[in-house]
Design a protein around this motif. Structure first.
Motif, PDB file in Angstrom:
ATOM      1  N   MET A  10      35.505  -3.278 -10.642  1.00 55.90           N
ATOM      2  CA  MET A  10      35.528  -1.819 -10.671  1.00 55.90           C
ATOM      3  C   MET A  10      34.781  -1.246  -9.468  1.00 55.90           C
ATOM      4  O   MET A  10      35.234  -0.277  -8.841  1.00 55.90           O
ATOM      5  CB  MET A  10      34.904  -1.314 -11.978  1.00 55.90           C
ATOM      6  N   ALA A  11      33.663  -1.855  -9.128  1.00 55.24           N
ATOM      7  CA  ALA A  11      32.888  -1.399  -7.973  1.00 55.24           C
ATOM      8  C   ALA A  11      33.671  -1.620  -6.681  1.00 55.24           C
ATOM      9  O   ALA A  11      33.691  -0.751  -5.791  1.00 55.24           O
ATOM     10  CB  ALA A  11      31.544  -2.120  -7.918  1.00 55.24           C
ATOM     11  N   GLN A  12      34.320  -2.770  -6.562  1.00 56.55           N
ATOM     12  CA  GLN A  12      35.141  -3.046  -5.380  1.00 56.55           C
ATOM     13  C   GLN A  12      36.289  -2.043  -5.272  1.00 56.55           C
ATOM     14  O   GLN A  12      36.603  -1.546  -4.184  1.00 56.55           O
ATOM     15  CB  GLN A  12      35.704  -4.467  -5.440  1.00 56.55           C
ATOM     16  N   PHE A  13      36.908  -1.764  -6.401  1.00 59.35           N
ATOM     17  CA  PHE A  13      38.028  -0.825  -6.434  1.00 59.35           C
ATOM     18  C   PHE A  13      37.568   0.567  -6.011  1.00 59.35           C
ATOM     19  O   PHE A  13      38.235   1.236  -5.205  1.00 59.35           O
ATOM     20  CB  PHE A  13      38.623  -0.787  -7.842  1.00 59.35           C
ATOM     21  N   ALA A  14      36.423   0.999  -6.539  1.00 56.63           N
ATOM     22  CA  ALA A  14      35.900   2.320  -6.204  1.00 56.63           C
ATOM     23  C   ALA A  14      35.560   2.423  -4.720  1.00 56.63           C
ATOM     24  O   ALA A  14      35.684   3.493  -4.115  1.00 56.63           O
ATOM     25  CB  ALA A  14      34.668   2.624  -7.049  1.00 56.63           C
ATOM     26  N   ALA A  15      35.140   1.307  -4.133  1.00 57.90           N
ATOM     27  CA  ALA A  15      34.770   1.291  -2.713  1.00 57.90           C
ATOM     28  C   ALA A  15      35.971   1.055  -1.803  1.00 57.90           C
ATOM     29  O   ALA A  15      35.827   1.046  -0.576  1.00 57.90           O
ATOM     30  CB  ALA A  15      33.716   0.218  -2.465  1.00 57.90           C
ATOM     31  N   GLY A  16      37.139   0.844  -2.393  1.00 53.71           N
ATOM     32  CA  GLY A  16      38.337   0.594  -1.605  1.00 53.71           C
ATOM     33  C   GLY A  16      38.380  -0.787  -0.999  1.00 53.71           C
ATOM     34  O   GLY A  16      39.108  -1.017  -0.017  1.00 53.71           O
ATOM     35  N   SER A  17      37.614  -1.724  -1.591  1.00 53.62           N
ATOM     36  CA  SER A  17      37.539  -3.074  -1.012  1.00 53.62           C
ATOM     37  C   SER A  17      38.036  -4.157  -1.962  1.00 53.62           C
ATOM     38  O   SER A  17      37.714  -5.330  -1.785  1.00 53.62           O
ATOM     39  CB  SER A  17      36.089  -3.380  -0.608  1.00 53.62           C
ATOM     40  N   LEU A  18      38.811  -3.779  -2.976  1.00 56.03           N
ATOM     41  CA  LEU A  18      39.348  -4.776  -3.899  1.00 56.03           C
ATOM     42  C   LEU A  18      40.356  -5.652  -3.162  1.00 56.03           C
ATOM     43  O   LEU A  18      41.296  -5.137  -2.536  1.00 56.03           O
ATOM     44  CB  LEU A  18      40.039  -4.082  -5.083  1.00 56.03           C
ATOM     45  N   PRO A  19      40.174  -6.983  -3.195  1.00 51.49           N
ATOM     46  CA  PRO A  19      41.093  -7.875  -2.468  1.00 51.49           C
ATOM     47  C   PRO A  19      42.518  -7.792  -3.013  1.00 51.49           C
ATOM     48  O   PRO A  19      42.757  -7.322  -4.124  1.00 51.49           O
ATOM     49  CB  PRO A  19      40.496  -9.265  -2.716  1.00 51.49           C
ATOM     50  N   VAL A  20      43.466  -8.250  -2.218  1.00 55.63           N
ATOM     51  CA  VAL A  20      44.851  -8.347  -2.668  1.00 55.63           C
ATOM     52  C   VAL A  20      44.903  -9.247  -3.890  1.00 55.63           C
ATOM     53  O   VAL A  20      44.253 -10.304  -3.940  1.00 55.63           O
ATOM     54  CB  VAL A  20      45.738  -8.911  -1.543  1.00 55.63           C
ATOM     55  N   SER A  21      45.637  -8.836  -4.902  1.00 62.94           N
ATOM     56  CA  SER A  21      45.674  -9.595  -6.147  1.00 62.94           C
ATOM     57  C   SER A  21      46.440 -10.896  -5.981  1.00 62.94           C
ATOM     58  O   SER A  21      47.219 -11.078  -5.039  1.00 62.94           O
ATOM     59  CB  SER A  21      46.330  -8.766  -7.256  1.00 62.94           C
ATOM     60  N   ALA A  22      46.219 -11.813  -6.923  1.00 66.79           N
ATOM     61  CA  ALA A  22      46.928 -13.094  -6.909  1.00 66.79           C
ATOM     62  C   ALA A  22      48.429 -12.870  -7.021  1.00 66.79           C
ATOM     63  O   ALA A  22      49.225 -13.597  -6.410  1.00 66.79           O
ATOM     64  CB  ALA A  22      46.427 -13.980  -8.054  1.00 66.79           C
ATOM     65  N   PHE A  23      48.835 -11.859  -7.792  1.00 63.88           N
ATOM     66  CA  PHE A  23      50.263 -11.568  -7.946  1.00 63.88           C
ATOM     67  C   PHE A  23      50.856 -11.143  -6.606  1.00 63.88           C
ATOM     68  O   PHE A  23      51.926 -11.604  -6.199  1.00 63.88           O
ATOM     69  CB  PHE A  23      50.463 -10.460  -8.985  1.00 63.88           C
ATOM     70  N   GLU A  24      50.160 -10.254  -5.888  1.00 63.55           N
ATOM     71  CA  GLU A  24      50.645  -9.790  -4.587  1.00 63.55           C
ATOM     72  C   GLU A  24      50.695 -10.931  -3.572  1.00 63.55           C
ATOM     73  O   GLU A  24      51.634 -11.022  -2.774  1.00 63.55           O
ATOM     74  CB  GLU A  24      49.767  -8.667  -4.073  1.00 63.55           C
ATOM     75  N   ARG A  25      49.682 -11.799  -3.603  1.00 65.46           N
ATOM     76  CA  ARG A  25      49.687 -12.943  -2.691  1.00 65.46           C
ATOM     77  C   ARG A  25      50.866 -13.845  -2.973  1.00 65.46           C
ATOM     78  O   ARG A  25      51.531 -14.342  -2.048  1.00 65.46           O
ATOM     79  CB  ARG A  25      48.371 -13.736  -2.816  1.00 65.46           C
ATOM     80  N   HIS A  26      51.123 -14.074  -4.254  1.00 66.52           N
ATOM     81  CA  HIS A  26      52.245 -14.937  -4.632  1.00 66.52           C
ATOM     82  C   HIS A  26      53.571 -14.318  -4.179  1.00 66.52           C
ATOM     83  O   HIS A  26      54.441 -15.030  -3.654  1.00 66.52           O
ATOM     84  CB  HIS A  26      52.253 -15.145  -6.143  1.00 66.52           C
ATOM     85  N   GLU A  27      53.724 -12.996  -4.358  1.00 66.47           N
ATOM     86  CA  GLU A  27      54.938 -12.320  -3.927  1.00 66.47           C
ATOM     87  C   GLU A  27      55.139 -12.465  -2.427  1.00 66.47           C
ATOM     88  O   GLU A  27      56.255 -12.693  -1.949  1.00 66.47           O
ATOM     89  CB  GLU A  27      54.880 -10.835  -4.301  1.00 66.47           C
ATOM     90  N   ALA A  28      54.036 -12.307  -1.674  1.00 69.54           N
ATOM     91  CA  ALA A  28      54.118 -12.414  -0.218  1.00 69.54           C
ATOM     92  C   ALA A  28      54.536 -13.824   0.208  1.00 69.54           C
ATOM     93  O   ALA A  28      55.349 -14.000   1.117  1.00 69.54           O
ATOM     94  CB  ALA A  28      52.771 -12.046   0.409  1.00 69.54           C
ATOM     95  N   GLU A  29      53.984 -14.834  -0.456  1.00 71.43           N
ATOM     96  CA  GLU A  29      54.327 -16.213  -0.127  1.00 71.43           C
ATOM     97  C   GLU A  29      55.777 -16.529  -0.478  1.00 71.43           C
ATOM     98  O   GLU A  29      56.465 -17.237   0.272  1.00 71.43           O
ATOM     99  CB  GLU A  29      53.383 -17.169  -0.884  1.00 71.43           C
ATOM    100  N   GLU A  30      56.238 -15.979  -1.601  1.00 70.86           N
ATOM    101  CA  GLU A  30      57.628 -16.209  -1.998  1.00 70.86           C
ATOM    102  C   GLU A  30      58.604 -15.518  -1.042  1.00 70.86           C
ATOM    103  O   GLU A  30      59.726 -15.987  -0.862  1.00 70.86           O
ATOM    104  CB  GLU A  30      57.862 -15.677  -3.425  1.00 70.86           C
ATOM    105  N   GLY A  31      58.122 -14.422  -0.421  1.00 68.97           N
ATOM    106  CA  GLY A  31      59.000 -13.669   0.466  1.00 68.97           C
ATOM    107  C   GLY A  31      59.106 -14.247   1.858  1.00 68.97           C
ATOM    108  O   GLY A  31      59.930 -13.794   2.667  1.00 68.97           O
ATOM    109  N   LYS A  32      58.282 -15.248   2.176  1.00 68.15           N
ATOM    110  CA  LYS A  32      58.303 -15.841   3.513  1.00 68.15           C
ATOM    111  C   LYS A  32      59.579 -16.656   3.735  1.00 68.15           C
ATOM    112  O   LYS A  32      60.084 -17.280   2.823  1.00 68.15           O
ATOM    113  CB  LYS A  32      57.079 -16.745   3.698  1.00 68.15           C
TER     114      LYS A  32
END
Length: 236
Positions: A214-236
């Motif tokens: 929640m603190a990371q999200f509020a600061a705008g520094s929440l890392p890319v989620s595992a789901f998004e990383r997986h989508e990016a890898e599948e799209g390569k």
């Protein structure tokens, strides 16, 4: 003869909708977390303890998603949480468009964190991006420690895994270390927490993890989620 891959088109369209929804939630400072697991793993009871653990820290809303019935939303409401029940019309998962409809029904003015309790299923929910910023899976002790090896996609797209019902360890032949190794084989970056929604054991670490996100999200520094990383890898 023309061949049309309908599933690929459906998933691609859903990814576009999910990305837009994720941006909207970020702009509105609303953290959304998708909870996935098999039926009976303890999603609702885990959410009740989580709501209690976040009392005074964040206002929590829950979208309860099932093919039918409304018992889970009623349970959350009776425990003092804000909830809306979503019926998926026979669909075995939530998608981004369903999430948008659920958010409209829930209302966002009085919530800071929204949990999606996805349909109980270890296959379909892992394939469809809901637009959530984080994805969490619950693995319960009675299911067995081999599930991460059998349903690898589910654990590949999760930022955290909760091993629930550890109070039943003496009854079931469940090897926690083996389960962790299998989870990390699917996803080395997944955080793993051993909890009991019945007794409350292990919840302090889980709540602290949520507060950190929640603190990371509020600061705008929440890392890319595992789901998004997986989508990016599948799209390569």
């Amino acid at each position: 003869m023309q061949i049309i891959e309908l599933k690929q088109d459906i998933i691609r369209d859903n990814e576009i909708t999910a990305g837009g929804l994720r941006n909207e939630m970020k702009d509105g400072a609303k953290l959304m977390i998708n909870i996935m697991s098999a039926p009976g793993s303890g999603k609702t009871s885990t959410l009740i303890r989580t709501i209690q653990g976040l009392e005074g820290v964040a206002r929590v809303g829950v979208m309860e998603c099932d093919i039918d019935a409304s018992v889970d939303a009623e349970t959350i409401a009776n425990a003092g949480g804000k909830a809306v029940q979503l019926h998926t019309g026979g669909m075995c998962h939530m998608d981004a468009d369903m999430t948008k409809q659920g958010l409209d029904a829930l209302g966002l003015d009085d919530v800071d964190v929204i949990f999606i309790e996805n349909v109980g299923n270890l296959v379909c929910p892992a394939e469809f991006d809901t637009g959530a910023a984080l994805n969490v899976s619950i693995l319960s002790v009675p299911e067995g420690d081999d599930k991460p090896s059998k349903y690898t996609l589910m654990y590949s797209v999760c930022d955290a895994v909760l091993i629930n019902k550890i109070d039943a360890m003496q009854v079931f032949d469940f090897d926690i270390e083996a389960a962790k190794q299998r989870i990390h084989k699917c996803n080395p970056d997944a955080d793993v927490f051993c909890i009991s929604a019945k007794t409350g054991e292990g919840f302090n670490d889980w709540i602290d993890w949520l507060k950190g996100k929640m603190a990371q999200f509020a600061a705008g520094s929440l890392p890319v989620s595992a789901f998004e990383r997986h989508e990016a890898e599948e799209g390569k």
